[in-house]
Scaffold this motif. Sequence first.
Motif, mmCIF file in Angstrom:
data_model
loop_
_atom_site.group_PDB
_atom_site.id
_atom_site.type_symbol
_atom_site.label_atom_id
_atom_site.label_comp_id
_atom_site.label_asym_id
_atom_site.label_seq_id
_atom_site.Cartn_x
_atom_site.Cartn_y
_atom_site.Cartn_z
ATOM 1 N N LEU A 44 0.828 -1.201 0.000
ATOM 2 C CA LEU A 44 0.000 0.000 0.000
ATOM 3 C C LEU A 44 0.868 1.260 0.000
ATOM 4 O O LEU A 44 0.601 2.217 -0.725
ATOM 5 N N THR A 45 1.911 1.235 0.813
ATOM 6 C CA THR A 45 2.800 2.406 0.889
ATOM 7 C C THR A 45 3.413 2.688 -0.479
ATOM 8 O O THR A 45 3.489 3.840 -0.912
ATOM 9 N N GLN A 46 3.814 1.637 -1.169
ATOM 10 C CA GLN A 46 4.409 1.817 -2.500
ATOM 11 C C GLN A 46 3.387 2.351 -3.489
ATOM 12 O O GLN A 46 3.690 3.243 -4.298
ATOM 13 N N GLU A 47 2.172 1.797 -3.437
ATOM 14 C CA GLU A 47 1.131 2.239 -4.366
ATOM 15 C C GLU A 47 0.800 3.712 -4.165
ATOM 16 O O GLU A 47 0.595 4.468 -5.115
ATOM 17 N N VAL A 48 0.730 4.102 -2.906
ATOM 18 C CA VAL A 48 0.394 5.497 -2.592
ATOM 19 C C VAL A 48 1.543 6.418 -2.977
ATOM 20 O O VAL A 48 1.339 7.496 -3.537
ATOM 21 N N ASP A 49 2.738 5.969 -2.692
ATOM 22 C CA ASP A 49 3.909 6.779 -3.032
ATOM 23 C C ASP A 49 4.000 6.979 -4.533
ATOM 24 O O ASP A 49 4.341 8.061 -5.015
ATOM 25 N N ARG A 50 3.653 5.949 -5.273
ATOM 26 C CA ARG A 50 3.683 6.016 -6.744
ATOM 27 C C ARG A 50 2.694 7.081 -7.243
ATOM 28 O O ARG A 50 2.873 7.689 -8.281
ATOM 29 N N ARG A 51 1.640 7.290 -6.455
ATOM 30 C CA ARG A 51 0.621 8.274 -6.837
ATOM 31 C C ARG A 51 0.877 9.625 -6.163
ATOM 32 O O ARG A 51 -0.024 10.466 -6.117
ATOM 33 N N ASP A 52 2.070 9.798 -5.599
ATOM 34 C CA ASP A 52 2.451 11.064 -4.945
ATOM 35 C C ASP A 52 1.521 11.420 -3.798
ATOM 36 O O ASP A 52 1.240 12.592 -3.549
ATOM 37 N N GLY A 53 1.049 10.379 -3.100
ATOM 38 C CA GLY A 53 0.165 10.622 -1.971
ATOM 39 C C GLY A 53 0.852 10.303 -0.664
ATOM 40 O O GLY A 53 2.076 10.094 -0.604
ATOM 41 N N THR A 54 0.058 10.256 0.402
ATOM 42 C CA THR A 54 0.581 9.889 1.715
ATOM 43 C C THR A 54 -0.305 8.812 2.325
ATOM 44 O O THR A 54 -1.474 8.686 1.975
ATOM 45 N N CYS A 55 0.280 8.057 3.236
ATOM 46 C CA CYS A 55 -0.447 6.946 3.843
ATOM 47 C C CYS A 55 -0.123 6.906 5.319
ATOM 48 O O CYS A 55 1.045 6.841 5.691
ATOM 49 N N ALA A 56 -1.133 6.965 6.164
ATOM 50 C CA ALA A 56 -0.945 6.839 7.598
ATOM 51 C C ALA A 56 -1.746 5.629 8.075
ATOM 52 O O ALA A 56 -2.883 5.446 7.667
ATOM 53 N N ILE A 57 -1.152 4.823 8.936
ATOM 54 C CA ILE A 57 -1.853 3.659 9.488
ATOM 55 C C ILE A 57 -2.495 4.102 10.792
ATOM 56 O O ILE A 57 -1.793 4.479 11.747
ATOM 57 N N LEU A 58 -3.825 4.056 10.847
ATOM 58 C CA LEU A 58 -4.539 4.546 12.027
ATOM 59 C C LEU A 58 -4.767 3.448 13.055
ATOM 60 O O LEU A 58 -4.978 3.712 14.224
ATOM 61 N N ARG A 59 -4.777 2.216 12.580
ATOM 62 C CA ARG A 59 -4.946 1.095 13.503
ATOM 63 C C ARG A 59 -4.258 -0.113 12.890
ATOM 64 O O ARG A 59 -4.316 -0.310 11.682
ATOM 65 N N CYS A 60 -3.643 -0.916 13.740
ATOM 66 C CA CYS A 60 -3.073 -2.187 13.299
ATOM 67 C C CYS A 60 -3.005 -3.084 14.530
ATOM 68 O O CYS A 60 -3.163 -2.612 15.654
ATOM 69 N N PRO A 61 -2.780 -4.387 14.341
ATOM 70 C CA PRO A 61 -2.620 -5.250 15.514
ATOM 71 C C PRO A 61 -1.516 -4.701 16.408
ATOM 72 O O PRO A 61 -0.406 -4.418 15.940
ATOM 73 N N PRO A 62 -1.784 -4.563 17.714
ATOM 74 C CA PRO A 62 -0.816 -3.901 18.600
ATOM 75 C C PRO A 62 0.558 -4.561 18.574
ATOM 76 O O PRO A 62 1.567 -3.880 18.686
#
Lengths: 477, 449
Positions: B384-402
Amino acid sequence: MIGRTQLAHALTRIVGTDGVLVEPGDRIVYECDGYTIDRAIPDIVVLPDSTRQVSEIVRLLDREKVPMTPRGAGTGLSGGCLALEGGVMIALTRMKRILEVDYRNRRAVVEAGLVNLRLTQAVSARGYHYAPDPSSQGSCTIGGNIANNSGGPHTLKYGVTTNHILAVELVLPDGEVIWTGAGTEDSPGYDLTGVVVGAEGTFGVVTRAIVRLTRSPAQFRTMLAIFDSIDAATETVSSIIAAGILPAALEMMDQMVIQAVEEAFHYGFPLDARAVLIVELDGPGPGLDDQAAAVVEICRERGAREVRRAETAAERQALWTSRKRGIGALGRLAPSCCTQDGVIPRTRLPEVLRRISEIGEHYGLKVANVFHAGDGNLHPCILFDERDADETQRVLKAGGEILGVCASVGGSITGEHGIGVEKIDYMPLIFSPEDLSAMVALRQVFDPSGRCNPGKILPGGSTSCIDWVKPARRVAV
Amino acid sequence: MTLNSAFIDHLTTIAPSPARNLESFAIDSMRPAAAIAPLDRSAAAAALQAVAAECAVTVPWGGGVQQEMGYAPSRYDVALSTENMARLIDYQPGDLTVTVEGGATLAALQEILAQHGQFVALESRDPDRETIGGLLAVGSSALLRCAYGPPRDQVIGMAVAMPDGSVIHAGGRVVKNVAGYDLCKLFTGSLGTLGVIVEATFRVRPKPQKKLTWIGAFISAAETESALAALMDSALQPSFLQMACPDASGSMGSFAKIDGIVNRWSLIIGADGDDPLTRWMVDEASKLTSPRADKVIDGAASDRVRQWLVQRCGPQGHLCSRVCVLSSEITALVEDCRCYCLETGVIKMQTIAAAANGVCYINFRSADKTNSGRPVWARLVEWLTQEVDRRDGTCAILRCPPEIRNQLPLWGASAPTWPLMQRIRQTFDPHYTLNRGRMFRECEEGVGE
């Protein structure tokens, strides 16, 4: 310390001979902006035409520890681009390209020296415009707008510059070039774009920006309400807002301005009117007539002698031309005009306007009022002759008292013109020493050496502790 | 290192304990040694200073609604709750401004404003719990940003308790103000790493006379993008413009009992204003987009759908990401996410996006009931990070397994301005005493990554 000649040669190698001004006759053009009370001639003026050139210039100045002052069109009204410590003025006016327009995503990438109105003109055929529209938009630049977080008459509905900037390209004072964001929303981390907008060129040199484009409204209802008293006009402003109507613009002019504007533009303003309100509603169309009728009803209830409506686009344009050139028209009444800029809670308008009138009388000065009534953003225009030193001093004192009134009613000392040099001494009216220390600390992150537009915004210089010393400047006499 | 009891006793002389127990302030498996709830901003600042002098770490708490964001703190000594700072300070309906303390909940604030037919353009997944201070510390939103902008655009002034014991004021109480640097912008979205927001002043707006919600259904990502482009290029001024992927549309359809949108992409518009305008907007939306199915909802049903949308724009599944790209990239990105999830065979996805603004809330859920598979999530986030970066966007993970929180790049690809931001952080909190390690990977005092 590098000498002027050597520095000029080094700058010429970066931008070419026609990009460097060293002759006094050329540099004096840059001695002030629209705030003509204070003047300071830069040692050299350089006109880059690319971000790469700006970066090389700034790196050179960083190496040689030379102060620098960014400048757009110089239409500012607070001395924001005065070269107080001499040094090099970096004028961005050659960087005026529109690099990309993306209608699908409602954004454009532009260079900082682009004139505000040119952007709107470039996209208007597709039904878009750039919303921040200061009265100087025919001359002022996007970079200057970013420096001052400029507003204009339509901020009531559309917001100010910071609401329309997605990211900026900034050359930091050490020459490093950064983009403050990706141009998309909600970038992780701190809102660097948000703090650079309004920093008055003290964090570096903005070279490019990603700006929002706004879909132009399909329809307007623009009304001119004519009043026989200022109180009636100001109370009408409150009544319109209280009725739940949020116009796109709500502007007021008093009799002195009306008379000057009528003489200049022959719009048909009645010369005996004490005040007029321009009320503009906009939108796709449905419901606008009902809203306009409600506005007319409120104006009449509050004592408007007459309410006219602009029936055609040409009439609307003429009305706005008159308003936007209102301050300029005051040039007919006096050689000089000091346009103050304070903000107050809207509901305090009647009281504050009375106090401004009293201040004018006390100092024997004529004060004309044209302002953004919907925001409570006042522009008392003090008329004088800057060649009269005594009168100039009275203007400064009157301006200071006006700002004191604004602060005393819970307002601010500037709504859109910025602090520059003009209002440095008044920052303590609204900020504590701790507040100002926080601003100094933030500035030091961007500009540890304090050479980028020094002597602006913060009392006592950019890097020292708060020390209430008026920066050295001379008053034009 | 733990706080000694003498210091904890000293803290209680500065601020009383909060109403809720210490356990409720846990973050993952970390519990503070003490919790305090200062009665006013001076006490809050004094407490911050005292904790900093002990070389300890404070985590500010509002309602805790978005407390799971960010890395786990690298150290956690004191929870500072704003529950005792919830007062209304000033409200001027005629000036369209309101000032409240940072511990006031959004619901309480909106209730005060509603009595004068006004509202503030903020939203929350849990408005009865989420505080103004917490909401601004995160600084994001989903629905209302289309018409009114994100939370940063609603704030006109702030008071912030700082780690050095001072309380600083930013902005003012008037809607137009360019005096000094815009520190409100700095503190909004700072995730409690620069100071604790103890007061905020907002611009408020008249409540719209009427609110309609329009839903249009489309059969493909491409068709949805065409519809979205048509809406964006129109004269419509919706209060919100959301996109839901097919799975999310199905959930919304079940919730709101709307037919015709299961397994379809949907666009949802808020048509707010007076009666002629709202009617025109919903009619125009259908004309412009020619949906496969459409529906107009009003009244309480419209309010419920809107609150449902707000709640879905936040953590729902095992892993939630907030992806920000250009509006024109949304449908293609979400379609790529769908395909990725299908290929894994175990991950399901639902996305609601603020489509005009390019802000997507993508929730992933593992179909594996054990929710095992750290590698699965790590690979997903990497992709996901790569896909977003490719689109010149940003990605923040708001929740994940602790258990994998600190192994993932929660803020996406590292931005070139991160060092500048770290210098800002060091300036205002030189010993990293506030939320240490949660935004930047600070481990020891004075050491950052």
